[in-house]
Design a protein around this motif. Structure first.
Motif, PDB file in Angstrom:
ATOM      1  N   ASN A  61       0.970  -1.262   0.009  1.00  0.00           N
ATOM      2  CA  ASN A  61      -0.127   0.105  -0.100  1.00  0.00           C
ATOM      3  C   ASN A  61       0.695   1.262  -0.149  1.00  0.00           C
ATOM      4  O   ASN A  61       0.212   2.227  -1.009  1.00  0.00           O
ATOM      5  CB  ASN A  61      -1.008   0.102   1.371  1.00  0.00           C
ATOM      6  N   LEU A  62       2.106   1.132   0.590  1.00  0.00           N
ATOM      7  CA  LEU A  62       2.562   2.378   0.980  1.00  0.00           C
ATOM      8  C   LEU A  62       3.610   2.805  -0.928  1.00  0.00           C
ATOM      9  O   LEU A  62       3.749   3.986  -0.553  1.00  0.00           O
ATOM     10  CB  LEU A  62       3.531   2.257   2.302  1.00  0.00           C
ATOM     11  N   ALA A  63       3.785   2.020  -1.254  1.00  0.00           N
ATOM     12  CA  ALA A  63       4.302   2.177  -2.723  1.00  0.00           C
ATOM     13  C   ALA A  63       3.511   2.687  -3.038  1.00  0.00           C
ATOM     14  O   ALA A  63       3.804   3.725  -3.958  1.00  0.00           O
ATOM     15  CB  ALA A  63       4.653   0.719  -3.432  1.00  0.00           C
ATOM     16  N   VAL A  64       2.493   2.683  -3.243  1.00  0.00           N
ATOM     17  CA  VAL A  64       1.041   3.493  -4.347  1.00  0.00           C
ATOM     18  C   VAL A  64       0.757   4.577  -3.475  1.00  0.00           C
ATOM     19  O   VAL A  64       0.683   5.572  -4.350  1.00  0.00           O
ATOM     20  CB  VAL A  64      -0.909   2.876  -4.784  1.00  0.00           C
ATOM     21  N   GLY A  65       1.409   4.417  -2.257  1.00  0.00           N
ATOM     22  CA  GLY A  65       0.859   6.054  -1.964  1.00  0.00           C
ATOM     23  C   GLY A  65       1.752   7.295  -1.976  1.00  0.00           C
ATOM     24  O   GLY A  65       1.356   7.722  -2.263  1.00  0.00           O
ATOM     25  N   VAL A  66       2.965   6.656  -1.728  1.00  0.00           N
ATOM     26  CA  VAL A  66       3.988   7.765  -2.095  1.00  0.00           C
ATOM     27  C   VAL A  66       3.752   8.444  -3.582  1.00  0.00           C
ATOM     28  O   VAL A  66       3.883   9.738  -3.685  1.00  0.00           O
ATOM     29  CB  VAL A  66       5.166   6.736  -2.061  1.00  0.00           C
ATOM     30  N   VAL A  67       3.521   7.344  -4.869  1.00  0.00           N
ATOM     31  CA  VAL A  67       3.646   7.292  -5.924  1.00  0.00           C
ATOM     32  C   VAL A  67       2.744   8.183  -6.505  1.00  0.00           C
ATOM     33  O   VAL A  67       3.144   9.070  -7.211  1.00  0.00           O
ATOM     34  CB  VAL A  67       3.811   6.440  -6.771  1.00  0.00           C
ATOM     35  N   THR A  68       1.824   8.619  -5.758  1.00  0.00           N
ATOM     36  CA  THR A  68       0.652   9.078  -6.435  1.00  0.00           C
ATOM     37  C   THR A  68       0.357  10.393  -5.326  1.00  0.00           C
ATOM     38  O   THR A  68       0.063  10.648  -5.532  1.00  0.00           O
ATOM     39  CB  THR A  68      -0.771   8.369  -5.840  1.00  0.00           C
ATOM     40  N   THR A 434      -6.159   8.684 -15.213  1.00  0.00           N
ATOM     41  CA  THR A 434      -7.335   8.026 -15.226  1.00  0.00           C
ATOM     42  C   THR A 434      -6.693   6.907 -15.464  1.00  0.00           C
ATOM     43  O   THR A 434      -7.090   5.615 -14.604  1.00  0.00           O
ATOM     44  CB  THR A 434      -8.337   8.354 -16.056  1.00  0.00           C
ATOM     45  N   VAL A 435      -5.994   6.286 -16.757  1.00  0.00           N
ATOM     46  CA  VAL A 435      -6.004   4.768 -17.357  1.00  0.00           C
ATOM     47  C   VAL A 435      -4.946   4.011 -15.853  1.00  0.00           C
ATOM     48  O   VAL A 435      -4.731   3.348 -15.351  1.00  0.00           O
ATOM     49  CB  VAL A 435      -5.716   4.793 -18.508  1.00  0.00           C
ATOM     50  N   LEU A 436      -4.406   5.066 -15.584  1.00  0.00           N
ATOM     51  CA  LEU A 436      -3.017   4.512 -14.947  1.00  0.00           C
ATOM     52  C   LEU A 436      -3.041   4.335 -13.577  1.00  0.00           C
ATOM     53  O   LEU A 436      -3.047   3.163 -12.960  1.00  0.00           O
ATOM     54  CB  LEU A 436      -2.176   5.743 -14.399  1.00  0.00           C
ATOM     55  N   TYR A 437      -4.321   5.096 -12.950  1.00  0.00           N
ATOM     56  CA  TYR A 437      -4.418   4.885 -11.372  1.00  0.00           C
ATOM     57  C   TYR A 437      -5.667   3.978 -11.520  1.00  0.00           C
ATOM     58  O   TYR A 437      -5.515   3.003 -10.186  1.00  0.00           O
ATOM     59  CB  TYR A 437      -5.228   6.471 -11.217  1.00  0.00           C
ATOM     60  N   ALA A 438      -6.664   3.190 -12.321  1.00  0.00           N
ATOM     61  CA  ALA A 438      -6.880   2.514 -12.239  1.00  0.00           C
ATOM     62  C   ALA A 438      -6.499   1.554 -12.473  1.00  0.00           C
ATOM     63  O   ALA A 438      -6.321   0.264 -11.645  1.00  0.00           O
ATOM     64  CB  ALA A 438      -8.254   2.461 -14.053  1.00  0.00           C
ATOM     65  N   GLY A 439      -5.038   1.612 -13.939  1.00  0.00           N
ATOM     66  CA  GLY A 439      -4.659  -0.525 -13.329  1.00  0.00           C
ATOM     67  C   GLY A 439      -4.385  -0.326 -11.827  1.00  0.00           C
ATOM     68  O   GLY A 439      -3.768  -1.091 -11.235  1.00  0.00           O
ATOM     69  N   LEU A 440      -3.364   0.918 -11.553  1.00  0.00           N
ATOM     70  CA  LEU A 440      -2.595   0.458 -10.173  1.00  0.00           C
ATOM     71  C   LEU A 440      -3.099   0.691  -9.241  1.00  0.00           C
ATOM     72  O   LEU A 440      -2.742  -0.437  -8.380  1.00  0.00           O
ATOM     73  CB  LEU A 440      -1.425   1.895  -9.450  1.00  0.00           C
ATOM     74  N   THR A 441      -4.988   1.361  -9.242  1.00  0.00           N
ATOM     75  CA  THR A 441      -5.781   0.469  -7.980  1.00  0.00           C
ATOM     76  C   THR A 441      -6.271  -1.692  -8.349  1.00  0.00           C
ATOM     77  O   THR A 441      -6.482  -2.132  -6.989  1.00  0.00           O
ATOM     78  CB  THR A 441      -7.318   1.436  -8.058  1.00  0.00           C
TER      79      THR A 441
ATOM     80  N   GLY B  95       5.866   4.447 -12.133  1.00  0.00           N
ATOM     81  CA  GLY B  95       5.696   3.389 -12.036  1.00  0.00           C
ATOM     82  C   GLY B  95       6.791   2.471 -11.559  1.00  0.00           C
ATOM     83  O   GLY B  95       7.305   1.413 -11.519  1.00  0.00           O
ATOM     84  N   ARG B  96       7.688   3.684 -12.235  1.00  0.00           N
ATOM     85  CA  ARG B  96       9.148   3.164 -11.184  1.00  0.00           C
ATOM     86  C   ARG B  96       9.553   2.913 -10.109  1.00  0.00           C
ATOM     87  O   ARG B  96       9.545   1.474  -9.078  1.00  0.00           O
ATOM     88  CB  ARG B  96       9.943   3.863 -11.223  1.00  0.00           C
ATOM     89  N   GLY B  97       8.255   3.576  -8.956  1.00  0.00           N
ATOM     90  CA  GLY B  97       8.539   3.492  -7.631  1.00  0.00           C
ATOM     91  C   GLY B  97       7.738   1.817  -7.608  1.00  0.00           C
ATOM     92  O   GLY B  97       7.776   0.833  -6.158  1.00  0.00           O
ATOM     93  N   LEU B  98       6.417   1.570  -8.009  1.00  0.00           N
ATOM     94  CA  LEU B  98       5.454   0.497  -8.195  1.00  0.00           C
ATOM     95  C   LEU B  98       6.637  -0.574  -8.271  1.00  0.00           C
ATOM     96  O   LEU B  98       6.193  -1.641  -7.636  1.00  0.00           O
ATOM     97  CB  LEU B  98       4.880   0.223  -8.816  1.00  0.00           C
ATOM     98  N   ALA B  99       7.416  -0.471  -9.839  1.00  0.00           N
ATOM     99  CA  ALA B  99       8.078  -2.266  -9.845  1.00  0.00           C
ATOM    100  C   ALA B  99       9.028  -2.036  -9.240  1.00  0.00           C
ATOM    101  O   ALA B  99       8.833  -3.644  -8.427  1.00  0.00           O
ATOM    102  CB  ALA B  99       8.605  -0.963 -11.362  1.00  0.00           C
TER     103      ALA B  99
END
Lengths: 484, 332
Positions: A61-68, A434-441, B95-99
C-alpha cells in the motif's frame, strides 16, 4: 469540457485515489509498529508472524501512496498556476515543511525497516517502524494545514499591489481551528481503514479455518489463535476510530457552520433559515429547494449538529446566497447540492456500518468463539471497503462543499487555473492519469488479496528474526534475510 | 546575504542532492537492461539501491516544495510551462516506484519482465527529462508580462536543452556504474569497473560540450560557473583514474563531484534569474520578483537550518548501515 472542468476532474480523481492509500498507510504503520513492539516484549512468535504478515500489506500500500502523492505536489503548478501564484507565499510553506520534516522520515526509515530485518539490532529496527508511523502523522498534519487554509484562510494579508496573499503569521496557519478539528477527524477515520483491513483479513482466515479444518496450512492451530487476536485488535481499532470520528465530526460540523455556513446548509439542502432545523436521513427529490417527494426527518437534529443547541438557528442557502452577493458581488455561491447532500450522508452511513460490523465481530469472538457463518465472510469482504468509501465521501463533501471557492472568500475555483495550459494538454494528462490510476488501483487490490490469502508466514529458522549480521563474520556469503 | 539569495542557494543544493543521489539510482535502473545478465544479477542491482532509493527521491519533493514556498512565481510559471514533460516524469516515477516494490510480489517470469521494463524506462525518462528542464531554466522561455508561458514544444525542446537531457542521463549512467562497482562483489563488480572505464571518455566529452555551451551563452560568464565546469571535467577524469586503480569509493565520490559541478555551473549561470524570458527581458523571473515575502523566507529558513543537516545525518546513517557489498550469493 473546458480546461477548468478537465483540471477539476483531474484533481478530483488523483486526490480521491491517492486518499485510498493514505489512511491505510497511516493506520497500518501504527498497527504494525504495535504488533512488532508486542513481539519484542513477549518474544512470542505469533506476534512476529502477524507483524510480517500485515507489514507486507503495509508495504504494498505504501508504494502506491508514495507515488500518487508525487502527483499532488506537481499538479498545483501544472494545472493551478494562478492559484499557486496567489497563495504560494502561504500555502507553499506547509508543503515544504511536510517534505523536509515528515516525508524524509517516512521514506528513509521505511527503507531501513524493509531491509533491516536481521541486519540491524532489533531495537533500532523497531524504532524505524515507529519513526515511519510518526512521519505519516506529521505528513497528514502539514498537508491538512495547507488544506485548512483553503477552507478557512488565516494568518495572511492581501498584498494589493502584487495581487497575492502574504503570510503574516505561520503559527495561525499551523493552529487554524479548522485544522485542529480536521486533523483528529481524518486520523480517526484513517484508523477505521487499517483496523477494518486487519479485522477483515483475520476474520476471513478464521472463518475459512473453522469451516475447512482439513485444508488449513501447517501450523494452523497457532494461526487460529493469532488471527483471533488480530481480529479483535482490528475490531477495537475500528470502534475507537469510529467513536473518535463521531466526536470530532460533531465538533467539525460546528466549526464549519461558523466558518463555512453554506457548506453545512448544503449538507442538509436547507434552503430556508430554520430555528430549530431538522436533519433529514433520506430524501427523494431534486434537492433544488422545491418540495421534496419524500423525506425522513429527525426534528431539531441539524440545529444540534450545527450549533450544539437543539433550538439553534441554522442559516439556509437562500439567505446565505443573498449575504454573499452583498459581500462578494453577483454570482452563485452554493455548491452542487445533491453532491454535498448525498456525500455527507454516505460518509456517515459508511462509517456507521463499519462500526456495527466491528461491534458484531467482538460479540462473535467472545470467550474463544470463532464465527463460521457465510455472513461472517460477507461482512469481512465489505468491512475494509466501508471506511475507505467513508473517507472518500468525506473528502468529496468537504472539497465540493467549498465550491465555488478555491480559497474560501478569497479566490474562486475558475480563477486558479493555469492560463497558459490548453484543454488538449489537460485532457491528455487526465486520460493518462485515469488509465494509470485505474490500473494501479486494480493492481493494489490484486496484490493485497494475493498476499492476504496465504496464512501467516513461517518465521523459523531463517525468517529474519536472527541476530544481525556482523560484516566480518565467516558467513559473509549467507543470503540476505530480505531482498527485493 | 539576501534571504532570496540564500533560498536560491538552498534550492540549488536540493537539486544537487537530488541529481547526485537519485542520479545513481537512475543509473542502476539503466544498468538492469543490458548489463545484468540474468534475473539474479538484476536482483543484485536492484538490491544495491533497495533501502535508499525512496529516501533519494524525497530530495526532488523537497526541492519542488521549497521552490513553491520560496519562489511561488518560479514554481507556477515553470510547472505550467513544462506540463507535458513533467507528466512524462510523473508517469515514469510512478511506474518505477511501484516496480521496485511489486516486482518480487508476483511469481511468473512475465510479471518480472514487465516490471523490469518499467524500471528501465522509469529510470531513463526522468534522468533525461530533468536535464531538459534544468537546461531550459538557463535558456529561458517565452514569457508574457504576467510571466505566463506563451510558446510551444519548440521552445521547450531545443538543441541546448536536449543536450542538457543527454548530460543528466550520461552522468546518471556513469555515476550508477561507479555505485554498482562500489556496492557489489564478484563478476558484477569487475564488469562494472570495465564499463565505467569505457564510459568515461564519451561522458566527459558530452559534459564538456554542454558546460562550454552553457558558459558561452553568457557574454560575461560568472567565475563560479566556470569553476563548476572545470571541477566537473576534472572529476570525470579523476573518476576514470580511480576506477582503473580499483578505488571504487573514490570513483563514486568523483562522479558525485561531477554532478555537483554541473549543478553549480547551471545554477551559477542562471543566477540572479530563475527563469529568464526570451521575449522581453523585463518579463523574466528573478530571485527578486519571483520570491515569497521576507516573513515566509524567514520562517522557512528557521525550518531549514536545523532540519536539512538532520536529514543529511540520518540519511548518511542509512548508507552506513547498509554499507555491505552484495553479490549473487546474497540473493535468497
Amino acid at each position: 469540457m473546458d480546461v477548468l472542468d478537465l483540471a477539476r476532474w483531474q484533481f478530483g480523481i488523483t486526490t480521491v485515489v491517492h486518499f485510498f492509500f493514505v489512511p491505510f498507510t497511516i493506520s497500518m504503520a501504527f498497527l504494525v509498529a504495535i504488533m512488532q513492539s508486542v513481539w519484542m516484549r513477549t518474544k512470542s512468535e505469533r506476534w512476529l508472524r502477524l507483524t510480517k504478515f500485515f507489514g507486507k500489506l503495509l508495504l504494498i500500500n505504501l508504494a502506491v501512496g508514495v507515488v500518487t502523492g508525487l502527483v499532488q505536489e506537481f499538479q498545483f503548478g501544472m494545472n493551478w498556476s494562478d492559484f499557486s501564484r496567489f497563495v504560494g507565499d502561504v500555502f507553499g510553506a506547509p508543503l515544504a515543511m511536510e517534505a523536509l520534516l515528515a516525508f524524509y522520515l517516512e521514506s528513509v526509515f521505511v527503507g531501513v525497516w524493509i531491509f533491516g530485518w536481521g541486519r540491524i539490532p532489533p531495537k533500532i529496527h523497531l524504532t524505524t517502524i515507529w519513526v515511519t508511523a510518526f512521519g505519516t502523522l506529521l505528513s497528514a498534519y502539514f498537508i491538512l494545514a495547507a488544506n485548512s487554509f483553503m477552507q478557512n484562510p488565516v494568518g495572511y494579508e492581501i498584498d494589493e499591489a502584487a495581487g497575492c496573499a502574504e503570510l503574516t503569521d505561520i503559527w495561525a496557519v499551523l493552529t487554524n481551528k479548522v485544522l485542529l478539528v480536521t486533523f483528529p477527524h481524518t486520523i480517526f477515520a484513517a484508523f477505521m481503514v487499517g483496523g477494518g483491513v486487519v479485522a477483515a483479513v483475520a476474520m476471513w482466515h478464521l472463518v475459512r479455518g473453522a469451516r475447512n479444518p482439513d485444508d488449513a496450512a501447517p501450523g494452523a492451530p497457532s494461526d487460529r489463535g493469532a488471527f483471533r487476536t488480530a481480529l479483535r485488535i482490528g475490531a477495537v481499532t475500528v470502534l475507537i476510530g469510529g467513536i473518535g470520528v463521531a466526536i470530532t465530526g460533531d465538533t467539525q460540523g460546528k466549526v464549519m457552520t461558523e466558518v463555512q455556513p453554506m457548506k453545512m446548509a448544503s449538507a442538509e439542502a436547507l434552503y430556508e433559515t430554520a430555528q430549530p432545523a431538522p436533519f433529514s436521513l433520506f430524501t427523494v427529490g431534486t434537492l433544488d429547494g422545491s418540495e421534496a417527494l419524500y423525506s425522513i426527518e429527525v426534528p431539531q437534529l441539524l440545529s444540534f449538529l450545527g450549533t450544539g443547541s437543539f433550538d439553534g438557528q441554522v442559516e439556509g442557502i437562500n439567505d446565505l446566497q443573498a449575504q454573499y452577493e452583498e459581500l462578494y458581488g453577483p454570482g452563485d455561491y452554493s455548491p452542487n447540492i445533491p453532491v454535498t447532500y448525498w456525500t455527507f450522508r454516505m460518509m456517515i452511513t459508511m462509517g456507521g456500518l463499519a462500526g456495527l460490523i466491528a461491534l458484531w465481530q467482538l460479540w462473535a469472538t467472545r470467550r474463544g468463539r470463532v464465527p463460521a457463518s457465510p455472513w461472517a465472510l460477507r461482512a469481512a469482504a465489505v468491512l475494509p471497503v466501508l471506511p475507505l468509501a467513508g473517507n472518500a465521501f468525506g473528502w468529496i463533501f468537504t472539497e465540493m462543499g467549498r465550491q465555488p471557492w478555491l480559497v474560501f472568500g478569497l479566490m474562486r475555483t475558475e480563477s486558479g487555473i493555469s492560463p497558459s495550459t490548453s484543454a488538449t494538454t489537460v485532457f491528455v494528462s487526465l486520460a493518462a492519469f485515469t488509465v494509470l490510476y485505474a490500473g494501479l488501483t486494480w493492481l493494489w487490490v490484486y496484490l493485497l488479496l494475493r498476499h492476504a490469502r496465504p496464512g501467516l508466514p513461517d518465521v523459523t529458522p531463517t525468517g529474519g528474526d536472527a541476530e544481525p549480521d556482523q560484516p566480518d563474520e565467516a558467513d559473509a556469503d549467507k543470503p540476505l534475510s530480505f531482498a527485493y | 546575504m539576501e534571504s532570496t539569495t540564500l533560498w536560491f542557494l538552498l534550492i540549488a543544493v536540493l537539486w544537487t542532492g537530488y541529481l547526485a543521489l537519485e542520479g545513481f539510482d537512475f543509473g542502476v535502473g539503466l544498468l538492469t537492461r543490458r548489463f545484468a545478465r540474468d534475473d539474479t544479477e538484476r536482483r543484485v542491482l536492484i538490491n544495491t539501491i533497495g533501502p535508499v532509493w525512496d529516501g533519494n527521491e524525497v530530495w526532488v519533493i523537497t526541492a519542488v516544495g521549497a521552490t513553491f514556498a520560496a519562489f511561488p512565481e518560479w514554481y507556477s510559471t515553470a510547472w505550467s510551462a513544462y506540463y507535458l514533460p513533467l507528466l512524462l516524469i510523473l508517469l515514469a516515477l510512478i511506474g518505477r516506484g511501484l516496480a521496485f516494490e511489486y516486482r518480487a510480489k508476483g511469481d511468473t517470469d512475465s510479471w518480472r519482465r514487465r516490471w523490469d521494463l518499467v524500471i528501465f524506462v522509469g529510470s531513463a525518462v526522468p534522468a533525461f527529462v530533468w536535464g531538459v528542464i534544468l537546461a531550459g531554466f538557463v535558456q529561458g522561455l517565452p514569457l508574457d508580462a504576467r510571466h505566463d508561458f506563451v510558446g510551444g514544444w519548440a521552445d521547450l525542446v531545443t538543441p541546448y536543452t536536449l543536450l542538457g537531457g543527454v548530460v543528466t542521463l550520461a552522468l546518471a549512467l556513469l555515476h550508477g556504474t561507479h555505485y554498482v562497482a562500489l556496492k557489489t562483489v564478484g563478476d558484477i563488480r569487475v564488469r562494472a569497473r570495465r564499463l565505467a572505464g569505457r564510459l568515461a571518455v564519451p561522458v566527459g566529452v558530452v559534459l564538456a560540450a554542454f558546460l562550454a555551451w552553457t558558459l558561452l551563452r553568457d557574454d560575461t560568464p560568472s567565475r563560479l560557473a566556470a569553476a563548476g565546469a572545470l571541477v566537473t571535467v576534472a572529476a570525470v577524469a579523476a573518476g576514470a583514474t580511480a576506477i582503473a586503480r580499483g578505488r571504487e569509493g573514490w570513483a563514486f565520490v568523483a562522479t558525485f563531484a561531477a554532478v555537483a559541478g554541473t549543478a553549480v555551473t547551471l545554477f551559477a549561470a542562471l543566477f540572479p534569474d530563475v527563469l529568464p524570458s526570451t521575449l522581453d527581458a523585463a518579463n523574466g523571473l528573478t530571485t527578486a520578483n519571483a520570491s515569497s515575502s521576507d516573513y515566509t523566507l524567514t520562517v522557512m529558513t528557521w525550518v531549514a537550518v536545523p532540519f536539512v543537516p538532520a536529514v543529511l545525518i540520518y540519511q548518511s546513517w542509512v548508507y552506513w548501515m547498509f554499507r555491505k557489498r552484495i553479490g549473487v550469493q546474497h540473493i535468497p
